[in-house]
Design an enzyme around this catalytic site. Structure first.
Site, mmCIF file in Angstrom:
data_model
loop_
_atom_site.group_PDB
_atom_site.id
_atom_site.type_symbol
_atom_site.label_atom_id
_atom_site.label_comp_id
_atom_site.label_asym_id
_atom_site.label_seq_id
_atom_site.Cartn_x
_atom_site.Cartn_y
_atom_site.Cartn_z
ATOM 1 N N GLY A 29 0.817 -1.214 0.000
ATOM 2 C CA GLY A 29 0.000 0.000 0.000
ATOM 3 C C GLY A 29 0.848 1.259 0.000
ATOM 4 C CD GLU A 77 0.951 0.132 -5.998
ATOM 5 O OE1 GLU A 77 1.055 0.449 -4.804
ATOM 6 O OE2 GLU A 77 0.412 -0.917 -6.373
HETATM 7 ZN ZN LIG Z 1 -0.678 -1.960 -4.373
#
Ligand SMILES: [Zn+2]
Length: 226
Positions: A29, A77
């Site tokens: 994350g 990301e």
């Molecule tokens: Zn991810």
């Protein structure tokens, strides 16, 4: 304290909070915050233990992904976060997690219809599934840019995790929690194989309209900042 330092501290505090609540695990994350007036955002570094993270580890990038500050490599990301800030002027914070119950829905490709008033008020008319593409690729970026124009605040990334937005970090984290609660309730309901009921359409639309009003206020503020 300058604005950037405040943003960096907020990112570290948000990560700690999300780890404590069980939404961020290991190095999975990432979390970001828009830096208003500078066309940039603060984001967590790539593959780095949240427990060790300090404000100095947080990276500052512009929306073309040029690194403006921070020694560490930014999250792979980052392009996904930049896409959100470019597409959605109402968004001030983005939280991407691999949280378990929503991820289970990501595996069975099950979007969440409007099940609760609170969900429609803060997350939008439904929680849609964004089709799979590998992390950090232009394909995923394109899929996300196309889907998030409907002004919802939570999406499930197929075979991957979730994306939650808010005007600020507090609301983005709140939306992560609402999403996980809805995901668990929906999964349990699906397991019974009985009909799952939804809230009335008119209630859903009134709630979503309130969310849109909130977003428009932020959009106007963003426009004035430009
Ligand atoms: Zn991810």
């Amino acid at each position: 304290m300058d604005q950037l330092e405040m943003h960096r501290q907020q990112i570290v505090a948000a990560c700690r909070d999300l780890v404590e609540r069980g939404y961020l695990m290991a190095t999975g994350g990432n979390v970001s915050l828009r830096v208003p007036e500078q066309n940039s955002f603060a984001i967590t570094p790539s593959n780095y233990d949240y427990a060790k993270m300090t404000p100095d580890d947080v990276c500052i990038l512009d929306l073309d992904l040029n690194q403006l500050a921070g020694q560490r490599t930014p999250s792979i990301e980052s392009n996904l976060h930049a896409t959100v800030y470019q597409t959605r002027p109402d968004v001030g914070a983005v939280v991407h997690t691999h949280q378990v119950y929503a991820s289970a829905l990501a595996l069975i490709n099950a979007p969440i219809p409007a099940l609760f008033d609170e969900q429609a008020r803060f997350l939008g008319r439904s929680v849609e599934i964004i089709p799979y593409a590998p992390s950090g690729t232009g394909f995923l970026k394109k899929n996300i840019a196309r889907r998030i124009k409907n002004r919802h605040n939570a999406y499930i990334l197929q075979n991957h995790g979730v994306l939650c937005f808010g005007p600020d970090m507090e609301q983005a984290i709140h939306n992560v929690e609402i999403l996980e609660k809805c995901s668990l309730a929906y999964l349990l309901a699906l397991c019974t194989e009985r009909k799952v009921t939804k809230i009335p359409l008119v209630v859903r639309e009134i709630a979503f309209n309130k969310l849109r009003q909130d977003q428009k206020k932020v959009e106007r503020r963003e426009e004035e900042n430009r």
